[in-house]
Design a protein around this motif. Structure first.
Motif, PDB file in Angstrom:
ATOM      1  N   MET A   1       0.835  -1.201   0.000  1.00 19.75           N
ATOM      2  CA  MET A   1       0.000   0.000   0.000  1.00 19.75           C
ATOM      3  C   MET A   1       0.873   1.255   0.000  1.00 19.75           C
ATOM      4  O   MET A   1       1.825   1.356   0.770  1.00 19.75           O
ATOM      5  CB  MET A   1      -0.912  -0.013   1.228  1.00 19.75           C
ATOM      6  N   LEU A   2       0.562   2.171  -0.876  1.00 23.42           N
ATOM      7  CA  LEU A   2       1.219   3.471  -0.890  1.00 23.42           C
ATOM      8  C   LEU A   2       0.476   4.422   0.045  1.00 23.42           C
ATOM      9  O   LEU A   2      -0.752   4.380   0.136  1.00 23.42           O
ATOM     10  CB  LEU A   2       1.204   4.054  -2.310  1.00 23.42           C
ATOM     11  N   TYR A   3       1.228   5.279   0.719  1.00 26.75           N
ATOM     12  CA  TYR A   3       0.619   6.264   1.608  1.00 26.75           C
ATOM     13  C   TYR A   3       1.030   7.663   1.173  1.00 26.75           C
ATOM     14  O   TYR A   3       2.144   7.891   0.702  1.00 26.75           O
ATOM     15  CB  TYR A   3       1.069   6.041   3.054  1.00 26.75           C
ATOM     16  N   VAL A   4       0.124   8.602   1.348  1.00 24.73           N
ATOM     17  CA  VAL A   4       0.438  10.005   1.094  1.00 24.73           C
ATOM     18  C   VAL A   4      -0.417  10.855   2.026  1.00 24.73           C
ATOM     19  O   VAL A   4      -1.540  10.494   2.375  1.00 24.73           O
ATOM     20  CB  VAL A   4       0.196  10.383  -0.389  1.00 24.73           C
ATOM     21  N   ASP A   5       0.143  11.954   2.448  1.00 22.14           N
ATOM     22  CA  ASP A   5      -0.548  12.905   3.319  1.00 22.14           C
ATOM     23  C   ASP A   5      -1.314  13.914   2.464  1.00 22.14           C
ATOM     24  O   ASP A   5      -0.845  14.322   1.404  1.00 22.14           O
ATOM     25  CB  ASP A   5       0.516  13.620   4.173  1.00 22.14           C
ATOM     26  N   LEU A   6      -2.500  14.294   2.922  1.00 22.28           N
ATOM     27  CA  LEU A   6      -3.256  15.380   2.301  1.00 22.28           C
ATOM     28  C   LEU A   6      -3.291  16.538   3.298  1.00 22.28           C
ATOM     29  O   LEU A   6      -3.848  16.391   4.385  1.00 22.28           O
ATOM     30  CB  LEU A   6      -4.687  14.947   1.981  1.00 22.28           C
ATOM     31  N   ASN A   7      -2.677  17.660   2.944  1.00 22.07           N
ATOM     32  CA  ASN A   7      -2.652  18.797   3.872  1.00 22.07           C
ATOM     33  C   ASN A   7      -3.405  19.991   3.302  1.00 22.07           C
ATOM     34  O   ASN A   7      -3.546  20.140   2.085  1.00 22.07           O
ATOM     35  CB  ASN A   7      -1.216  19.154   4.252  1.00 22.07           C
ATOM     36  N   CYS A   8      -3.877  20.824   4.205  1.00 22.98           N
ATOM     37  CA  CYS A   8      -4.595  22.033   3.798  1.00 22.98           C
ATOM     38  C   CYS A   8      -4.254  23.178   4.740  1.00 22.98           C
ATOM     39  O   CYS A   8      -4.174  22.985   5.958  1.00 22.98           O
ATOM     40  CB  CYS A   8      -6.102  21.783   3.805  1.00 22.98           C
TER      41      CYS A   8
ATOM     42  N   ILE B   1     -13.602  20.912   5.135  1.00 23.96           N
ATOM     43  CA  ILE B   1     -12.361  20.383   4.550  1.00 23.96           C
ATOM     44  C   ILE B   1     -11.708  19.363   5.472  1.00 23.96           C
ATOM     45  O   ILE B   1     -11.123  18.366   5.024  1.00 23.96           O
ATOM     46  CB  ILE B   1     -11.372  21.539   4.275  1.00 23.96           C
ATOM     47  N   LEU B   2     -11.820  19.577   6.781  1.00 23.56           N
ATOM     48  CA  LEU B   2     -11.175  18.683   7.748  1.00 23.56           C
ATOM     49  C   LEU B   2     -11.699  17.253   7.672  1.00 23.56           C
ATOM     50  O   LEU B   2     -11.057  16.332   8.168  1.00 23.56           O
ATOM     51  CB  LEU B   2     -11.346  19.228   9.171  1.00 23.56           C
ATOM     52  N   GLY B   3     -12.823  17.057   7.030  1.00 18.93           N
ATOM     53  CA  GLY B   3     -13.343  15.708   6.860  1.00 18.93           C
ATOM     54  C   GLY B   3     -12.608  14.896   5.813  1.00 18.93           C
ATOM     55  O   GLY B   3     -12.806  13.677   5.726  1.00 18.93           O
ATOM     56  N   TYR B   4     -11.740  15.551   5.046  1.00 22.62           N
ATOM     57  CA  TYR B   4     -11.095  14.859   3.921  1.00 22.62           C
ATOM     58  C   TYR B   4      -9.571  14.910   3.947  1.00 22.62           C
ATOM     59  O   TYR B   4      -8.927  14.166   3.205  1.00 22.62           O
ATOM     60  CB  TYR B   4     -11.597  15.450   2.596  1.00 22.62           C
ATOM     61  N   VAL B   5      -8.972  15.777   4.762  1.00 18.71           N
ATOM     62  CA  VAL B   5      -7.512  15.886   4.790  1.00 18.71           C
ATOM     63  C   VAL B   5      -6.958  15.140   6.003  1.00 18.71           C
ATOM     64  O   VAL B   5      -7.692  14.752   6.908  1.00 18.71           O
ATOM     65  CB  VAL B   5      -7.053  17.357   4.807  1.00 18.71           C
ATOM     66  N   THR B   6      -5.641  14.945   5.995  1.00 19.04           N
ATOM     67  CA  THR B   6      -4.994  14.240   7.104  1.00 19.04           C
ATOM     68  C   THR B   6      -4.074  15.147   7.918  1.00 19.04           C
ATOM     69  O   THR B   6      -3.657  14.781   9.011  1.00 19.04           O
ATOM     70  CB  THR B   6      -4.211  13.019   6.579  1.00 19.04           C
TER      71      THR B   6
ATOM     72  N   ASP C   1      -9.470  27.575   0.013  1.00 18.52           N
ATOM     73  CA  ASP C   1     -10.189  28.844  -0.156  1.00 18.52           C
ATOM     74  C   ASP C   1     -10.844  28.998  -1.526  1.00 18.52           C
ATOM     75  O   ASP C   1     -11.373  30.048  -1.853  1.00 18.52           O
ATOM     76  CB  ASP C   1      -9.249  30.032   0.100  1.00 18.52           C
ATOM     77  N   GLY C   2     -10.831  27.944  -2.331  1.00 16.89           N
ATOM     78  CA  GLY C   2     -11.469  28.013  -3.642  1.00 16.89           C
ATOM     79  C   GLY C   2     -12.977  27.801  -3.549  1.00 16.89           C
ATOM     80  O   GLY C   2     -13.497  27.317  -2.535  1.00 16.89           O
ATOM     81  N   ALA C   3     -13.672  28.147  -4.623  1.00 18.43           N
ATOM     82  CA  ALA C   3     -15.135  28.043  -4.635  1.00 18.43           C
ATOM     83  C   ALA C   3     -15.607  26.598  -4.474  1.00 18.43           C
ATOM     84  O   ALA C   3     -16.667  26.329  -3.911  1.00 18.43           O
ATOM     85  CB  ALA C   3     -15.679  28.638  -5.934  1.00 18.43           C
ATOM     86  N   HIS C   4     -14.826  25.658  -4.974  1.00 20.02           N
ATOM     87  CA  HIS C   4     -15.218  24.248  -4.922  1.00 20.02           C
ATOM     88  C   HIS C   4     -14.210  23.427  -4.119  1.00 20.02           C
ATOM     89  O   HIS C   4     -13.980  22.250  -4.399  1.00 20.02           O
ATOM     90  CB  HIS C   4     -15.352  23.689  -6.344  1.00 20.02           C
ATOM     91  N   ALA C   5     -13.627  24.038  -3.103  1.00 18.77           N
ATOM     92  CA  ALA C   5     -12.545  23.408  -2.345  1.00 18.77           C
ATOM     93  C   ALA C   5     -12.978  22.109  -1.666  1.00 18.77           C
ATOM     94  O   ALA C   5     -12.258  21.108  -1.697  1.00 18.77           O
ATOM     95  CB  ALA C   5     -12.004  24.384  -1.313  1.00 18.77           C
ATOM     96  N   VAL C   6     -14.144  22.114  -1.046  1.00 22.50           N
ATOM     97  CA  VAL C   6     -14.602  20.924  -0.321  1.00 22.50           C
ATOM     98  C   VAL C   6     -14.877  19.782  -1.290  1.00 22.50           C
ATOM     99  O   VAL C   6     -14.466  18.637  -1.056  1.00 22.50           O
ATOM    100  CB  VAL C   6     -15.855  21.244   0.510  1.00 22.50           C
ATOM    101  N   GLU C   7     -15.543  20.093  -2.376  1.00 31.40           N
ATOM    102  CA  GLU C   7     -15.841  19.066  -3.373  1.00 31.40           C
ATOM    103  C   GLU C   7     -14.562  18.480  -3.965  1.00 31.40           C
ATOM    104  O   GLU C   7     -14.453  17.268  -4.174  1.00 31.40           O
ATOM    105  CB  GLU C   7     -16.718  19.656  -4.490  1.00 31.40           C
ATOM    106  N   PHE C   8     -13.577  19.342  -4.188  1.00 33.45           N
ATOM    107  CA  PHE C   8     -12.303  18.881  -4.725  1.00 33.45           C
ATOM    108  C   PHE C   8     -11.584  17.988  -3.724  1.00 33.45           C
ATOM    109  O   PHE C   8     -11.038  16.939  -4.090  1.00 33.45           O
ATOM    110  CB  PHE C   8     -11.420  20.073  -5.085  1.00 33.45           C
ATOM    111  N   ALA C   9     -11.590  18.383  -2.459  1.00 37.74           N
ATOM    112  CA  ALA C   9     -10.944  17.580  -1.422  1.00 37.74           C
ATOM    113  C   ALA C   9     -11.572  16.200  -1.329  1.00 37.74           C
ATOM    114  O   ALA C   9     -10.870  15.185  -1.220  1.00 37.74           O
ATOM    115  CB  ALA C   9     -11.031  18.293  -0.075  1.00 37.74           C
ATOM    116  N   ALA C  10     -12.889  16.145  -1.373  1.00 35.89           N
ATOM    117  CA  ALA C  10     -13.590  14.858  -1.309  1.00 35.89           C
ATOM    118  C   ALA C  10     -13.248  13.998  -2.518  1.00 35.89           C
ATOM    119  O   ALA C  10     -12.996  12.791  -2.396  1.00 35.89           O
ATOM    120  CB  ALA C  10     -15.098  15.096  -1.238  1.00 35.89           C
TER     121      ALA C  10
END
Length: 255
Positions: free
Chosen positions: A1-8, A25-30, A226-235
């Motif tokens: 398994m590959l791992y990667v961090d998602l930060n915001c 956003i915190l529901g989708y980042v690590t 801070d983008g208009a579709h930031a949450v959707e993109f994160a998900a």
């Protein structure tokens, strides 16, 4: 398994001004990079954002920047390495207090905006920032642009460094980010951004505006909140990574 961090980057509201959709956003980042009051943020926002991150199980990092509220820390300021050291220690300390008050652990430091970009190129500036992080807490991880001077400076003094890539930014053939002043600095197409990220993680390559590939190491991926579709993109990017066999995880868990 590959791992990667998602930060915001988050916690950038201040006073009467609200920026970003942090709680969603915190529901989708690590990992959360929380502003420390210089380029954005204030004490109340820092406290609230720390609590939100802890509630979501997201790793907390300090996000120090230039003392430039009007320019959101994105304007170059020509400071000495000593000044860079001082402002880094000061801002880490501010966030550390709020994290400690909640009985939690500060995990990383990611410089913001112009400070980040200048330190990616300037070895003396990078060394001052790395020294500041190390002296505050040698267990912290320093986030820096993949292939840049911050990572080199951190590793030279025994500090862990995470190579950062950007989901929605375009790249130059030397591996640097395309300046925001360039008309093609940002990727606006979600699928193009997702494909770029997956290729960086799996293949260690990124396409450039010059039409060539640049070698790159992706350990943490920055998602802008801070983008208009930031949450959707994160998900979307979180789901796409998992479907590609890449598990999002806080960087301290696998680095």
């Amino acid at each position: 398994m590959l791992y990667v961090d998602l930060n915001c980057d988050m916690g950038e509201s201040f006073g009467a001004y609200t920026l970003g959709r942090d709680e969603e956003i915190l529901g989708y980042v690590t990992s959360a990079n929380i502003a420390c009051g210089f380029h954005a943020g204030d004490p109340a926002t820092m406290r609230k954002t720390v609590k939100l991150a802890l509630d979501k199980g997201v790793a907390i990092g300090a996000h120090p920047g230039f003392q430039d509220l009007a320019g959101f820390g994105r304007r170059n300021m020509f400071i000495s390495p000593q000044e860079a050291y001082d402002l880094t220690v000061y801002q880490i300390g501010a966030l550390y207090g709020f994290v400690k008050a909640e009985g939690a652990t500060l995990r990383h430091v990611k410089p913001h905006g112009a400070l980040y970009n200048m330190a990616a190129r300037d070895a003396a500036l990078a060394e001052a920032i790395a020294e500041a992080v190390y002296k505050v807490d040698g267990n912290l991880i320093l986030f820096g642009l993949a292939g840049g001077e911050l990572g080199k400076a951190a590793r030279k003094i025994g500090l862990r460094a995470a190579s950062e890539v950007f989901a929605d930014r375009t790249y130059q053939e030397d591996g640097s980010l395309t300046p925001r002043t360039h008309p093609n600095a940002l990727l606006h197409d979600t699928e193009a951004a997702v494909n770029q990220v997956i290729r960086m993680v799996k293949k260690g390559k990124v396409g450039t505006l010059q039409g060539t590939d640049a070698a790159i190491q992706a350990e943490t991926i920055c998602i802008h909140g801070d983008g208009a579709h930031a949450v959707e993109f994160a998900a979307h990017i979180s789901q796409a990574l998992q479907e590609a066999g890449i598990q999002p995880a806080p960087v301290h868990a696998f680095l």
